[in-house]
Design an enzyme around this catalytic site. Structure first.
Site, short mmCIF file in Angstrom:
data_model
loop_
_atom_site.label_atom_id
_atom_site.label_comp_id
_atom_site.label_asym_id
_atom_site.label_seq_id
_atom_site.Cartn_x
_atom_site.Cartn_y
_atom_site.Cartn_z
CE1 TYR A 31 -0.13 47.77 39.79
CE2 TYR A 31 -2.24 48.86 40.09
CZ TYR A 31 -1.28 48.31 39.26
OH TYR A 31 -1.48 48.30 37.89
N1 LIG Z 1 -4.61 45.19 33.49
C1 LIG Z 1 -4.96 46.35 34.04
O1 LIG Z 1 -6.08 46.54 34.53
C2 LIG Z 1 -3.98 47.49 34.04
C3 LIG Z 1 -4.48 48.80 34.19
C4 LIG Z 1 -3.56 49.85 34.23
C5 LIG Z 1 -2.21 49.60 34.12
N2 LIG Z 1 -1.77 48.32 33.98
C6 LIG Z 1 -0.34 48.10 33.91
O2 LIG Z 1 -0.04 47.62 32.63
C7 LIG Z 1 1.14 46.77 32.71
C8 LIG Z 1 0.81 45.44 32.06
O3 LIG Z 1 -0.23 44.82 32.80
P1 LIG Z 1 -1.00 43.53 32.25
O4 LIG Z 1 -2.40 43.69 32.65
O5 LIG Z 1 -0.65 43.30 30.84
O6 LIG Z 1 -0.35 42.42 33.19
P2 LIG Z 1 0.13 40.93 32.80
O7 LIG Z 1 -0.76 40.34 31.78
O8 LIG Z 1 0.31 40.19 34.07
O9 LIG Z 1 1.56 41.17 32.13
C9 LIG Z 1 2.63 41.59 32.93
C10 LIG Z 1 3.91 41.55 32.14
O10 LIG Z 1 4.97 41.97 33.01
C11 LIG Z 1 6.01 40.97 32.97
N3 LIG Z 1 6.68 40.87 34.26
C12 LIG Z 1 6.13 40.71 35.48
N4 LIG Z 1 7.09 40.64 36.40
C13 LIG Z 1 8.27 40.76 35.75
C14 LIG Z 1 9.63 40.75 36.17
N5 LIG Z 1 9.98 40.61 37.45
N6 LIG Z 1 10.57 40.91 35.21
C15 LIG Z 1 10.25 41.05 33.89
N7 LIG Z 1 8.98 41.07 33.46
C16 LIG Z 1 8.01 40.92 34.37
C17 LIG Z 1 5.27 39.67 32.67
O11 LIG Z 1 6.18 38.73 32.18
P3 LIG Z 1 5.93 37.15 32.34
O12 LIG Z 1 5.07 36.77 31.17
O13 LIG Z 1 7.27 36.55 32.31
O14 LIG Z 1 5.23 36.97 33.65
C18 LIG Z 1 4.27 40.15 31.63
O15 LIG Z 1 4.88 40.26 30.37
C19 LIG Z 1 1.47 46.67 34.20
O16 LIG Z 1 2.45 47.61 34.54
C20 LIG Z 1 0.16 47.04 34.87
O17 LIG Z 1 0.36 47.56 36.16
C21 LIG Z 1 -2.62 47.26 33.92
#
Ligand SMILES: NC(=O)c1ccc[n+]([C@@H]2O[C@H](COP(=O)([O-])OP(=O)(O)OC[C@H]3O[C@@H](n4cnc5c(N)ncnc54)[C@H](OP(=O)(O)O)[C@@H]3O)[C@@H](O)[C@H]2O)c1
Length: 225
Positions: A145
């Site tokens: 990751y």
């Molecule tokens: N949460 C944290 O702690 C954190 C910290 C730093 C950075 N981030 C980054 O921020 C971003 C959002 O994270 P989050 O916490 O909001 O995660 P999340 O709630 O799981 O949301 C992920 C999003 O990505 C979409 N997605 C996943 N796989 C996909 C695919 N193959 N094709 C198209 N869309 C896809 C999901 O769509 P579906 O609804 O269809 O699944 C959802 O809209 C990510 O890149 C993550 O690495 C997160």
């Protein structure tokens, strides 16, 4: 200052824990938000009635450019990439298939989106790409990751330097751990114990403030200072 009133902004991953509050915060700032995700029901639950919706899986190499082209039919001023997946586990558990999956969703898809966006946006436009704190501080048990996010961060920063001459902002946002539930739905492994993360609304508001205030960098420290 950037005025978002009546500007069209595509949020990729708008069904997610960060994407949904980002979409709502952009709309509250006056933007006309275009939503992307994989599931129309989850996109409807974002609560932006009447918002244009696009669906597609970013692992399909045809999707990113087609998505930007479709969103741009109504005009496109900004793109926020909030899609992604996480995986946990020691290096011994990092298989080729897992790396391929992580890189497809976390690097290749966003890379193709940024490329297409830069071919479409005009001066004054912006892209926000969300990598993560692990791009700055790779973490044990999160090697693949961390690597996928470091690749995206490096690509985004290079794109930012190139796009500057055209007055298009490309922002690499590297938030710390945020309570979206992401850590509880890894594509492999089990999350280690994590300290309480930031509130998704706080992270979304900080990103929108960066857009409004013409910032160009959002390192992890920007979310806690
Ligand atoms: N949460 C944290 O702690 C954190 C910290 C730093 C950075 N981030 C980054 O921020 C971003 C959002 O994270 P989050 O916490 O909001 O995660 P999340 O709630 O799981 O949301 C992920 C999003 O990505 C979409 N997605 C996943 N796989 C996909 C695919 N193959 N094709 C198209 N869309 C896809 C999901 O769509 P579906 O609804 O269809 O699944 C959802 O809209 C990510 O890149 C993550 O690495 C997160």
């Amino acid at each position: 200052m950037t005025d978002l009133n009546n500007r069209r902004v595509l949020v990729v991953g708008a069904s997610g824990g960060l994407g949904a509050p980002l979409a709502r915060a952009l709309a509250a700032a006056g933007a006309t938000v275009v939503l992307h995700g994989r599931d129309p029901d989850r996109l409807a639950a974002v609560g932006l009635d009447g918002a244009e919706i696009h669906t597609g899986d970013l692992r399909d190499p045809a999707v990113p450019a087609a998505l930007i082209a479709a969103a741009a039919e109504g005009g496109l001023d900004g793109v926020v990439i909030a899609s992604g997946v996480v995986a946990f586990g020691p290096v011994a558990d990092v298989t080729d298939d897992l790396v391929e999956e992580l890189m497809a969703v976390n690097f290749t898809g966003p890379r193709q989106l940024i490329r297409a966006a830069l071919g479409t946006l005009d001066a004054g436009g912006f892209v926000v790409s969300i990598s993560a704190i692990v791009a700055e501080m790779p973490t044990a048990g999160m090697s693949a990751y961390s690597a996928s996010k470091a690749a995206l961060s490096a690509f985004t920063v290079s794109a930012r330097i190139e796009a500057r001459r055209r007055r298009i902002r490309v922002i690499d946002a590297r938030p710390p751990h945020t309570e979206t539930g992401l850590a509880g739905r890894p594509i492999a492994g089990v999350a280690p114990h994590l300290a309480e993360g930031l509130a998704p609304e706080t992270v979304a508001a900080r990103i929108v403030r960066a857009v409004l205030d013409d910032e160009t960098e959002l390192p992890s420290a920007a979310f806690t200072s």
